[in-house]
Write a protein that holds these residues in place. Structure first.
Motif, PDB file in Angstrom:
ATOM      1  N   PRO A  10       0.736  -1.677  -0.474  1.00 51.49           N
ATOM      2  CA  PRO A  10       0.169   0.201   0.412  1.00 51.49           C
ATOM      3  C   PRO A  10       0.916   1.227   0.329  1.00 51.49           C
ATOM      4  CG  PRO A  10       0.163  -0.739   2.091  1.00 51.49           C
ATOM      5  CD  PRO A  10       0.477  -1.537   0.922  1.00 51.49           C
ATOM      6  N   LEU A  11       0.081   2.335   0.029  1.00 51.31           N
ATOM      7  CA  LEU A  11       0.811   3.459  -0.350  1.00 51.31           C
ATOM      8  C   LEU A  11       1.333   3.918   0.639  1.00 51.31           C
ATOM      9  CD1 LEU A  11       1.647   6.200  -1.890  1.00 51.31           C
ATOM     10  CD2 LEU A  11      -1.209   6.990  -0.992  1.00 51.31           C
ATOM     11  N   MET A  12       0.414   3.949   1.630  1.00 51.42           N
ATOM     12  CA  MET A  12       1.506   3.899   3.266  1.00 51.42           C
ATOM     13  C   MET A  12       3.099   3.254   3.522  1.00 51.42           C
ATOM     14  SD  MET A  12       0.009   3.919   7.222  1.00 51.42           S
ATOM     15  CE  MET A  12       0.868   4.821   8.605  1.00 51.42           C
ATOM     16  N   LYS A  13       2.866   2.534   2.846  1.00 50.46           N
ATOM     17  CA  LYS A  13       4.367   1.087   3.336  1.00 50.46           C
ATOM     18  C   LYS A  13       5.335   1.587   2.065  1.00 50.46           C
ATOM     19  CE  LYS A  13       5.114  -1.364   5.787  1.00 50.46           C
ATOM     20  NZ  LYS A  13       5.256  -1.666   7.158  1.00 50.46           N
ATOM     21  N   THR A  64      -4.307  11.651   9.806  1.00 49.39           N
ATOM     22  CA  THR A  64      -5.165  10.327   9.567  1.00 49.39           C
ATOM     23  C   THR A  64      -4.337   9.517   8.521  1.00 49.39           C
ATOM     24  OG1 THR A  64      -6.715  12.402   8.537  1.00 49.39           O
ATOM     25  CG2 THR A  64      -7.176  10.944  10.588  1.00 49.39           C
ATOM     26  N   ILE A  65      -4.718   8.245   8.369  1.00 46.41           N
ATOM     27  CA  ILE A  65      -4.123   7.758   7.635  1.00 46.41           C
ATOM     28  C   ILE A  65      -5.620   7.887   5.432  1.00 46.41           C
ATOM     29  CG2 ILE A  65      -3.996   5.422   5.706  1.00 46.41           C
ATOM     30  CD1 ILE A  65      -3.077   4.858   9.001  1.00 46.41           C
ATOM     31  N   PRO A  66      -4.210   8.810   4.919  1.00 49.55           N
ATOM     32  CA  PRO A  66      -5.095   8.646   3.954  1.00 49.55           C
ATOM     33  C   PRO A  66      -5.759   7.831   2.996  1.00 49.55           C
ATOM     34  CG  PRO A  66      -3.023   9.111   3.284  1.00 49.55           C
ATOM     35  CD  PRO A  66      -3.407   9.081   4.389  1.00 49.55           C
ATOM     36  N   LYS A  67      -7.234   8.339   2.763  1.00 48.99           N
ATOM     37  CA  LYS A  67      -8.194   7.682   1.645  1.00 48.99           C
ATOM     38  C   LYS A  67      -7.146   7.001   0.429  1.00 48.99           C
ATOM     39  CE  LYS A  67     -11.943   8.124   3.548  1.00 48.99           C
ATOM     40  NZ  LYS A  67     -11.793   7.505   4.953  1.00 48.99           N
ATOM     41  N   GLY A  68      -7.432   5.969  -0.429  1.00 53.21           N
ATOM     42  CA  GLY A  68      -7.225   5.847  -1.590  1.00 53.21           C
ATOM     43  C   GLY A  68      -5.771   4.829  -1.368  1.00 53.21           C
ATOM     44  N   LEU A  89       0.773  11.196  -5.365  1.00 51.39           N
ATOM     45  CA  LEU A  89       0.148  10.682  -4.281  1.00 51.39           C
ATOM     46  C   LEU A  89       0.095  11.568  -3.339  1.00 51.39           C
ATOM     47  CD1 LEU A  89       1.330   7.253  -5.978  1.00 51.39           C
ATOM     48  CD2 LEU A  89      -0.965   8.447  -5.989  1.00 51.39           C
ATOM     49  N   PRO A  90      -0.919  11.555  -1.947  1.00 54.73           N
ATOM     50  CA  PRO A  90      -1.037  11.743  -0.767  1.00 54.73           C
ATOM     51  C   PRO A  90       0.194  11.292  -0.006  1.00 54.73           C
ATOM     52  CG  PRO A  90      -3.146   9.860  -1.406  1.00 54.73           C
ATOM     53  CD  PRO A  90      -1.920   9.938  -2.908  1.00 54.73           C
ATOM     54  N   PRO A  91       0.205  12.204   0.818  1.00 54.20           N
ATOM     55  CA  PRO A  91       1.094  11.851   2.049  1.00 54.20           C
ATOM     56  C   PRO A  91       1.360  11.121   2.791  1.00 54.20           C
ATOM     57  CG  PRO A  91       0.145  13.939   2.626  1.00 54.20           C
ATOM     58  CD  PRO A  91      -0.923  13.905   1.458  1.00 54.20           C
ATOM     59  N   GLU A  92       1.557  10.782   3.856  1.00 57.55           N
ATOM     60  CA  GLU A  92       2.127   9.327   4.441  1.00 57.55           C
ATOM     61  C   GLU A  92       0.756   9.877   5.438  1.00 57.55           C
ATOM     62  OE1 GLU A  92       5.810   7.573   6.205  1.00 57.55           O
ATOM     63  OE2 GLU A  92       6.404   9.668   5.429  1.00 57.55           O
ATOM     64  N   ARG A  93       0.652  11.002   5.897  1.00 54.86           N
ATOM     65  CA  ARG A  93      -0.422  11.230   6.911  1.00 54.86           C
ATOM     66  C   ARG A  93      -0.823  12.611   6.273  1.00 54.86           C
ATOM     67  NH1 ARG A  93      -1.809   8.035  10.707  1.00 54.86           N
ATOM     68  NH2 ARG A  93       0.475   6.276  11.530  1.00 54.86           N
TER      69      ARG A  93
END
Length: 85
Positions: free
Chosen positions: A4-7, A51-55, A37-41
């Protein structure tokens, strides 16, 4: 492997060692281009962790660049070491 994006943001910092299909040697992750893409948080403040972003699975890049300068498909990763959390 689905990442996923966060990882992927975390991997860009920690640069774990990975193994990809077709290679028995460990390859070090250098960067996955996450531009646009969205930031980490989101909504991070002095008092809140945000918060963790959607998507987390939307429009992710297919390739990452290794320290050897070559690009590999993220989905070809079958083993990794380093940042396991």
């Amino acid at each position: 492997m689905k990442i996923p994006l966060m990882k992927r943001h975390a991997f860009n910092y920690t640069k774990p060692m990975v193994k990809v299909n077709g290679s028995d040697s460990w390859i070090q992750w250098e960067e996955c281009d996450l531009t646009g893409l969205p930031p980490e948080r989101e909504e991070v403040s002095f008092y809140g962790h945000g918060t963790i972003p959607k998507g987390q699975w939307d429009n992710l890049p297919e390739y990452f660049t290794a320290t050897d300068g070559k690009q590999y498909k993220v989905e070809d990763i079958h083993s990794l070491t380093g940042d396991m959390e």
